[in-house]
Motif scaffolding. Structure first.
Motif, PDB file in Angstrom:
ATOM      1  N   LEU A 131      -3.532 -10.463  44.344  1.00 32.46           N
ATOM      2  CA  LEU A 131      -2.366 -10.154  45.122  1.00 32.46           C
ATOM      3  C   LEU A 131      -1.291 -11.198  44.800  1.00 32.46           C
ATOM      4  CD1 LEU A 131      -3.633  -9.313  48.722  1.00 32.46           C
ATOM      5  CD2 LEU A 131      -3.362  -7.781  46.698  1.00 32.46           C
TER       6      LEU A 131
ATOM      7  N   ASN B  53       2.222  -9.559  43.599  1.00 34.85           N
ATOM      8  CA  ASN B  53       3.537  -9.798  44.357  1.00 34.85           C
ATOM      9  C   ASN B  53       4.596 -10.324  43.284  1.00 34.85           C
ATOM     10  OD1 ASN B  53       5.046 -10.495  46.654  1.00 34.85           O
ATOM     11  ND2 ASN B  53       4.406 -12.637  46.120  1.00 34.85           N
TER      12      ASN B  53
ATOM     13  N   LEU C  65      -0.412  -1.983  50.712  1.00 33.99           N
ATOM     14  CA  LEU C  65       0.501  -3.142  50.172  1.00 33.99           C
ATOM     15  C   LEU C  65       1.541  -3.021  49.338  1.00 33.99           C
ATOM     16  CD1 LEU C  65       0.860  -6.386  50.570  1.00 33.99           C
ATOM     17  CD2 LEU C  65      -1.103  -6.506  48.790  1.00 33.99           C
TER      18      LEU C  65
ATOM     19  N   TYR D  92       5.334  -3.819  49.079  1.00 34.04           N
ATOM     20  CA  TYR D  92       6.228  -4.717  48.109  1.00 34.04           C
ATOM     21  C   TYR D  92       7.206  -3.862  47.297  1.00 34.04           C
ATOM     22  CZ  TYR D  92       2.452  -8.370  48.196  1.00 34.04           C
ATOM     23  OH  TYR D  92       1.634  -9.398  48.283  1.00 34.04           O
TER      24      TYR D  92
ATOM     25  N   ILE E  22       2.553  -5.897  56.795  1.00 35.36           N
ATOM     26  CA  ILE E  22       1.687  -5.428  55.537  1.00 35.36           C
ATOM     27  C   ILE E  22       1.885  -6.476  54.371  1.00 35.36           C
ATOM     28  CG2 ILE E  22       1.381  -3.532  53.877  1.00 35.36           C
ATOM     29  CD1 ILE E  22       2.815  -1.630  56.059  1.00 35.36           C
ATOM     30  N   THR E  23       2.848  -6.922  54.165  1.00 38.16           N
ATOM     31  CA  THR E  23       3.025  -8.032  53.104  1.00 38.16           C
ATOM     32  C   THR E  23       2.454  -9.263  53.099  1.00 38.16           C
ATOM     33  OG1 THR E  23       5.357  -8.545  53.589  1.00 38.16           O
ATOM     34  CG2 THR E  23       5.227  -6.686  52.082  1.00 38.16           C
TER      35      THR E  23
ATOM     36  N   CYS F 135      -0.417  -9.320  53.774  1.00 35.10           N
ATOM     37  CA  CYS F 135      -1.823  -9.411  53.086  1.00 35.10           C
ATOM     38  C   CYS F 135      -3.045  -9.461  54.105  1.00 35.10           C
ATOM     39  CB  CYS F 135      -2.022 -10.074  51.826  1.00 35.10           C
ATOM     40  SG  CYS F 135      -0.565 -10.233  50.581  1.00 35.10           S
TER      41      CYS F 135
END
Length: 503
Positions: A246, A250, A322, A326, A350-351, A353
């Protein structure tokens, strides 16, 4: 565990010692049984309990999900001084420290514990220069990180040193057991890190995604925070893999892809088809996409083996969700559309994670059911998830604000709050500290209620894992952004994973 003729006070001191030394998981049943008896039959209002033992027992009972009332501290107020805490306690560091630690388990509306935190923090800081070690070291460490909000294995390592230095109180047998246990688990962690490094070197993320941060050790620390006990090896490794993956995803949205490339990546991930890989515009994206699908193929095999196949569609949907979040954040930034603060925070749940992490570890959680995943992934975020996400999100926004501004990133939580409420940067930052603390109150409330509410059927280890997510956020982000600049945690990582304790 405790001698039959031990008093309740002696028993709670022993339980606290065992737990703070990191040995509590060996005696979980015995500890729960002893605390249940104390909760039922020994009242904290009794004159035999001084401030130290009242606060200690209060903290232990709340840590074990007993809904004891904070009005037990009323007897320590000065009724002649506007109902404040009696200043006769202001010079007793041991009592102040016990109350300080207890105050971190406060819930909404507990004015007395809010006052206790201010009272104890002020007076402990004042007396710190005059204290003598090991008490001075214990107070200093507590002011930097409370027991309740810290990472349990780091806290255990620190307390072993404090306990060893306390010649009057220590038991050589318990101390030796704590050291042996710490070194045993450290050796297990080393073996897991070898497996993790092998995966990291082979999956292509390390050598082929050069624009992104490498945080494999830090990701493993998040996994250890989630569940440190030996039987949760799968959880730690899976957590660390997902953190590293992630981070790459990201950073791809934040630092690498154009908005057109990011939209294409999001759309292709949504279709979840390896045959789409050649449609991705860059080699880095193709490597990340392939690694993602491979990781979830491994996950599905493990889920089938552990009879957790029900979790697979939830886990995949969490990853898709996710990436949509983003992209939404990237779109706001690229198009200079500052969202409302409520929109930003809803997206940040949500971001954070948290949904990816806590679906991805399911094969390693023995008692998790489909109903538990329904609870986690419900359309209306539950209070526990929101609380854990908020602690991490608000602290992260606080400590990363200056760096992101310096790098020209306009879309931050601080910026959204300033615009939405028309306040200064200083006011917004102060508010974010308060909001993170409010998140802890939400977590404490849900934790206590989980033992007294028939609507909760979440396994304790899974429930506590979500609470531990906030502890990771607390340690990584309260003082600085130690995830982006991990030097500040280097010594803790060495102590935890490299250097054994001398026996």
């Amino acid at each position: 565990m405790a001698e039959e003729n031990n008093t309740p006070i002696e028993t709670i001191i022993l339980i606290d010692t065992i737990e703070r030394l990191g040995l509590g998981y060996h005696f979980e049943y015995e500890i729960e049984k002893q605390l249940e008896q104390i909760y039922k039959f020994h009242h904290l209002h009794s004159p035999e309990y001084d401030l130290y033992t009242t606060a200690l027992q209060f903290r232990l009972l709340r840590q074990h999900r007993h809904n004891v009332s904070s009005d037990v501290f009323n007897k320590f107020k000065d009724n002649n001084n506007d109902d404040k805490f009696d200043y006769k306690f202001a010079s007793n560091a041991k009592e102040l420290l016990s109350l300080y630690q207890a105050a971190h388990l406060r819930v909404h509306g507990e004015k007395i514990l809010e006052e206790a935190l201010v009272f104890t923090t002020h007076h402990l800081n004042l007396m710190l220069p005059q204290l003598v070690s090991p008490l001075r070291d214990e107070v200093k460490q507590a002011l930097e990180q409370s027991v309740h909000t810290g990472i349990s294995r780091i806290e255990a390592q620190k307390y072993i040193s404090l306990y060893e230095a306390n010649h009057d109180a220590k038991s050589e047998m318990i101390l030796k057991l704590a050291k042996l246990d710490f070194n045993f688990i450290q050796n297990l962690y080393k073996k897991e890190l070898i497996l993790l490094m092998r995966w990291w070197n082979n999956c292509g993320l390390k050598s082929n995604v050069s624009y992104s941060r490498d945080r494999i050790l830090e990701g493993y620390l998040w996994g250890v925070t989630c569940r440190f006990e030996p039987q949760y090896s799968y959880v730690r490794i899976a957590y660390a893999k997902s953190v590293e993956l992630l981070t790459k995803i990201n950073d791809t949205y934040d630092n690498y892809a154009t908005i057109e490339e990011a939209k294409l990546f999001t759309d292709i991930l949504e279709r979840w088809d390896i045959n789409e890989i050649d449609n991705l515009p860059t080699e880095c994206m193709r490597i990340i996409y392939k690694c993602t699908l491979n990781l979830y193929e491994d996950y599905e095999r493990e889920a089938i083996e552990q009879e957790k196949i029900f979790a697979v569609p939830f886990a995949i949907e969490a990853m898709k969700q996710l990436c949509r979040a983003y992209f939404r954040k990237m779109k706001w930034f690229m198009e200079r559309q500052l969202p409302t603060f409520d929109e930003y925070i809803s997206n940040s749940w949500i971001t954070s994670c948290i949904y990816v992490f806590y679906t991805f570890i399911v094969p390693g959680m023995k008692f998790v059911t489909k109903e538990n995943i329904d609870w986690l992934m419900s359309d209306e975020p539950n209070r526990l998830i929101v609380g854990a996400s908020n602690v991490t999100r608000y602290l992260n926004d606080l400590t990363s604000y200056e760096r992101e501004k310096k790098n020209g990133i306009m879309l931050t939580g601080i910026e959204c709050y300033m615009k939405h409420y028309g306040v200064s940067k200083q006011e917004a930052m102060k508010k974010f500290v308060e909001l993170a603390d409010e998140g802890w109150k939400d977590l404490n409330t849900e934790w206590i209620n989980s033992n007294n509410n028939n609507n909760y059927s979440i396994p304790k280890d899974y429930f506590e894992g979500v609470l531990n997510y906030a502890r990771s956020g607390e340690v990584f982000y309260r003082k600085s952004d130690f995830y982006s600049d991990p030097e500040g945690l280097a010594q803790q990582i060495i102590d935890l994973f490299v250097d054994p304790i001398i026996i």
